[in-house]
Write a protein that holds these residues in place. Structure first.
Motif, PDB file in Angstrom:
ATOM      1  N   GLN A 151       9.384 -14.280   9.605  1.00 47.68           N
ATOM      2  CA  GLN A 151      10.658 -13.722  10.046  1.00 47.68           C
ATOM      3  C   GLN A 151      11.184 -12.783   8.987  1.00 47.68           C
ATOM      4  N   LYS A 152      12.388 -12.265   9.210  1.00 43.87           N
ATOM      5  CA  LYS A 152      12.987 -11.341   8.268  1.00 43.87           C
ATOM      6  C   LYS A 152      13.079 -12.026   6.897  1.00 43.87           C
ATOM      7  N   ASP A 153      12.778 -11.280   5.848  1.00 47.53           N
ATOM      8  CA  ASP A 153      12.835 -11.787   4.475  1.00 47.53           C
ATOM      9  C   ASP A 153      11.643 -12.649   4.069  1.00 47.53           C
ATOM     10  N   SER A 154      10.716 -12.888   4.965  1.00 45.92           N
ATOM     11  CA  SER A 154       9.489 -13.572   4.556  1.00 45.92           C
ATOM     12  C   SER A 154       8.719 -12.635   3.642  1.00 45.92           C
ATOM     13  N   GLU A 155       7.909 -13.219   2.751  1.00 47.20           N
ATOM     14  CA  GLU A 155       7.033 -12.387   1.935  1.00 47.20           C
ATOM     15  C   GLU A 155       5.613 -12.541   2.471  1.00 47.20           C
ATOM     16  N   VAL A 156       4.954 -11.417   2.690  1.00 49.10           N
ATOM     17  CA  VAL A 156       3.586 -11.478   3.194  1.00 49.10           C
ATOM     18  C   VAL A 156       2.650 -10.679   2.297  1.00 49.10           C
ATOM     19  N   ARG A 157       1.412 -11.115   2.286  1.00 48.76           N
ATOM     20  CA  ARG A 157       0.389 -10.338   1.589  1.00 48.76           C
ATOM     21  C   ARG A 157      -0.435  -9.645   2.667  1.00 48.76           C
ATOM     22  N   LEU A 158      -0.547  -8.333   2.570  1.00 51.88           N
ATOM     23  CA  LEU A 158      -1.229  -7.609   3.638  1.00 51.88           C
ATOM     24  C   LEU A 158      -2.202  -6.583   3.082  1.00 51.88           C
ATOM     25  N   LYS A 159      -3.050  -6.101   3.969  1.00 52.77           N
ATOM     26  CA  LYS A 159      -4.022  -5.075   3.594  1.00 52.77           C
ATOM     27  C   LYS A 159      -3.712  -3.830   4.407  1.00 52.77           C
ATOM     28  N   ILE A 160      -3.585  -2.709   3.723  1.00 50.97           N
ATOM     29  CA  ILE A 160      -3.271  -1.461   4.415  1.00 50.97           C
ATOM     30  C   ILE A 160      -4.518  -0.960   5.127  1.00 50.97           C
ATOM     31  N   ILE A 161      -4.412  -0.745   6.451  1.00 53.05           N
ATOM     32  CA  ILE A 161      -5.591  -0.270   7.185  1.00 53.05           C
ATOM     33  C   ILE A 161      -5.420   1.165   7.647  1.00 53.05           C
ATOM     34  N   GLY A 162      -4.241   1.712   7.488  1.00 54.94           N
ATOM     35  CA  GLY A 162      -4.055   3.110   7.879  1.00 54.94           C
ATOM     36  C   GLY A 162      -2.789   3.677   7.260  1.00 54.94           C
ATOM     37  N   THR A 163      -2.825   4.943   6.912  1.00 54.99           N
ATOM     38  CA  THR A 163      -1.618   5.584   6.402  1.00 54.99           C
ATOM     39  C   THR A 163      -1.405   6.902   7.150  1.00 54.99           C
ATOM     40  N   ARG A 164      -0.145   7.246   7.333  1.00 52.35           N
ATOM     41  CA  ARG A 164       0.161   8.546   7.911  1.00 52.35           C
ATOM     42  C   ARG A 164       1.154   9.222   6.973  1.00 52.35           C
ATOM     43  N   VAL A 165       0.802  10.413   6.544  1.00 52.94           N
ATOM     44  CA  VAL A 165       1.625  11.083   5.557  1.00 52.94           C
ATOM     45  C   VAL A 165       2.433  12.186   6.219  1.00 52.94           C
ATOM     46  N   ASP A 166       3.702  12.145   5.961  1.00 52.85           N
ATOM     47  CA  ASP A 166       4.660  13.082   6.513  1.00 52.85           C
ATOM     48  C   ASP A 166       5.145  13.927   5.344  1.00 52.85           C
ATOM     49  N   ALA A 167       5.922  14.980   5.588  1.00 55.79           N
ATOM     50  CA  ALA A 167       6.408  15.784   4.471  1.00 55.79           C
ATOM     51  C   ALA A 167       7.314  14.972   3.555  1.00 55.79           C
ATOM     52  N   THR A 168       8.086  14.087   4.128  1.00 56.04           N
ATOM     53  CA  THR A 168       9.064  13.364   3.302  1.00 56.04           C
ATOM     54  C   THR A 168       8.881  11.854   3.341  1.00 56.04           C
ATOM     55  N   GLU A 169       7.863  11.373   4.007  1.00 53.92           N
ATOM     56  CA  GLU A 169       7.696   9.933   4.069  1.00 53.92           C
ATOM     57  C   GLU A 169       6.233   9.545   4.262  1.00 53.92           C
ATOM     58  N   ILE A 170       5.910   8.310   3.920  1.00 49.26           N
ATOM     59  CA  ILE A 170       4.560   7.797   4.139  1.00 49.26           C
ATOM     60  C   ILE A 170       4.672   6.544   4.992  1.00 49.26           C
ATOM     61  N   PHE A 171       3.925   6.504   6.076  1.00 48.61           N
ATOM     62  CA  PHE A 171       3.938   5.329   6.938  1.00 48.61           C
ATOM     63  C   PHE A 171       2.601   4.619   6.817  1.00 48.61           C
ATOM     64  N   CYS A 172       2.638   3.284   6.818  1.00 51.75           N
ATOM     65  CA  CYS A 172       1.395   2.530   6.702  1.00 51.75           C
ATOM     66  C   CYS A 172       1.300   1.494   7.801  1.00 51.75           C
ATOM     67  N   ILE A 173       0.066   1.189   8.174  1.00 56.40           N
ATOM     68  CA  ILE A 173      -0.160   0.050   9.053  1.00 56.40           C
ATOM     69  C   ILE A 173      -0.957  -0.952   8.244  1.00 56.40           C
ATOM     70  N   GLY A 174      -0.535  -2.206   8.312  1.00 56.35           N
ATOM     71  CA  GLY A 174      -1.234  -3.227   7.545  1.00 56.35           C
ATOM     72  C   GLY A 174      -1.674  -4.358   8.446  1.00 56.35           C
ATOM     73  N   THR A 175      -2.592  -5.151   7.949  1.00 58.53           N
ATOM     74  CA  THR A 175      -3.025  -6.325   8.712  1.00 58.53           C
ATOM     75  C   THR A 175      -2.882  -7.574   7.852  1.00 58.53           C
ATOM     76  N   ILE A 176      -2.651  -8.710   8.519  1.00 60.73           N
ATOM     77  CA  ILE A 176      -2.660  -9.967   7.770  1.00 60.73           C
ATOM     78  C   ILE A 176      -3.817 -10.833   8.276  1.00 60.73           C
ATOM     79  N   LYS A 177      -4.714 -10.177   9.041  1.00 58.63           N
ATOM     80  CA  LYS A 177      -5.806 -10.929   9.654  1.00 58.63           C
ATOM     81  C   LYS A 177      -7.047 -10.803   8.793  1.00 58.63           C
ATOM     82  N   ASP A 178      -7.089 -11.479   7.688  1.00 58.77           N
ATOM     83  CA  ASP A 178      -8.259 -11.501   6.828  1.00 58.77           C
ATOM     84  C   ASP A 178      -8.070 -12.659   5.847  1.00 58.77           C
ATOM     85  N   ASP A 179      -9.123 -12.949   5.099  1.00 56.79           N
ATOM     86  CA  ASP A 179      -9.031 -14.082   4.179  1.00 56.79           C
ATOM     87  C   ASP A 179      -7.947 -13.850   3.130  1.00 56.79           C
ATOM     88  N   PHE A 180      -7.217 -14.883   2.835  1.00 56.82           N
ATOM     89  CA  PHE A 180      -6.194 -14.882   1.795  1.00 56.82           C
ATOM     90  C   PHE A 180      -5.060 -13.894   2.049  1.00 56.82           C
TER      91      PHE A 180
END
Lengths: 159, 157
Positions: free
Chosen positions: A120-149
């Protein structure tokens, strides 16, 4: 990940800033202009930590403005595909992972079918970035938590 | 030039040795290019926390309302690194880098290990697959010793 790198920038200065405090004026303008910005190449510029050197100024034709090449050190944050990092959940929406169930309400969250894990909100998660999209002023990432550890590392509700 | 073309161009330029290195680190080509071009030095979260806190203190001395002086990116980064720093004490932070650098790790590997502090050898390999790849001197025993050293710093902090 955070990096310490040296960057270069041409600073344009109005002649009224010249004089004894020229250097300070260049540095404070640099901080105002650069800190907090984001470029696709270097990521977010978090803080300037030092000035390597300020080159000779060049008067611009017709205006009187002078351009100074400035080399500075700074801390940047740049996410990369494949990177594993820890993050805080700021929003929970309805993109449901297979093994978890979405619970709506005033504290929307994901819960596994046996109720052992809750995100939920404020949980801490460990994730792996699987994709990034770079904008002129921002960077967006997609991450997964579906892997070991990967996955929740602390639960604000349990604490 | 589109993004895809640029990526392919990068692959050609990098050549055999490096794209291999890239694969075993588990990072994208993008990272390797960034690494080579800018000669960037990776920082652990705890190191960033020290740098940003120091800068914030300096600002406090020169202005009454330092939070107003800093960018949102600065503020968010400071909160983030404070929350995810495994080591708080400056001496401990220095020791972490010192001890990890005895194990012939790449900059990037060193920082991931320092940030995530894996507890088991299995976890460490999952986080940084390259430490266990061919041609590296790390057997399970060496990795275990490294993780032990790390947890000792934490204990005595």
């Amino acid at each position: 990940m955070f990096f310490h790198i040296v960057l270069e920038r041409n600073m344009q200065l109005h002649p009224r800033h010249f004089g004894r405090s020229l250097r300070e004026n260049i540095v404070s303008k640099l901080m105002k202009d650069v800190e907090g910005t984001c470029s696709g190449r270097h990521g977010f510029v978090v803080a300037i930590t030092g000035i390597e050197n300020i080159g000779k100024g060049l008067i611009r034709d017709g205006t009187g403005f002078v351009t100074f090449p400035v080399k500075y050190q700074c801390v940047v944050f740049r996410p990369f595909k494949g990177e594993i990092l820890e993050a805080v959940v700021t929003m929970v929406n309805k993109l449901i992972p297979d093994d978890m169930e979405f619970q709506s309400g005033d504290m929307p969250n994901y819960t596994t079918s046996d109720g052992s894990v809750k995100i939920q909100k404020d949980s801490e998660v460990r994730l792996k970035i699987i994709g990034t999209r770079v904008d002129a002023t921002e960077i967006f990432c997609i991450g997964t938590i579906k892997d070991d550890f990967l996955g929740v590392i602390n639960d604000p509700a349990a604490a | 030039m589109s993004g895809e073309e640029e990526e392919n161009a990068a692959e050609l330029k990098i050549g055999d040795g490096n794209s291999f290195k890239c694969l075993i680190v588990g990072m994208s080509i993008e990272f390797l290019r960034f690494d080579q071009k800018s000669k960037a030095k990776c920082l652990m979260n705890c190191e960033v926390a020290l740098i940003l806190e120091h800068k914030y203190e300096q600002l406090q001395q020169t202005s009454d309302d330092p939070m107003n002086q800093v960018s949102q990116v600065f503020e968010k980064s400071l909160q983030y690194v404070k929350r995810f720093s495994r080591y708080k004490n400056p001496d401990a932070v220095r020791q972490v880098r010192e001890i990890l650098s005895r194990y012939q790790l790449a900059e990037f590997e060193l920082c991931v290990l320092g940030n995530l502090c894996p507890e088991t050898v299995e976890e460490a390999i999952a986080m940084v697959p390259s430490i266990k790849s061919k041609g590296r001197a790390h057997d399970d025993e060496a990795i275990e010793k490294m993780l032990n050293d790390l947890s000792l710093i934490k204990k005595f902090e």
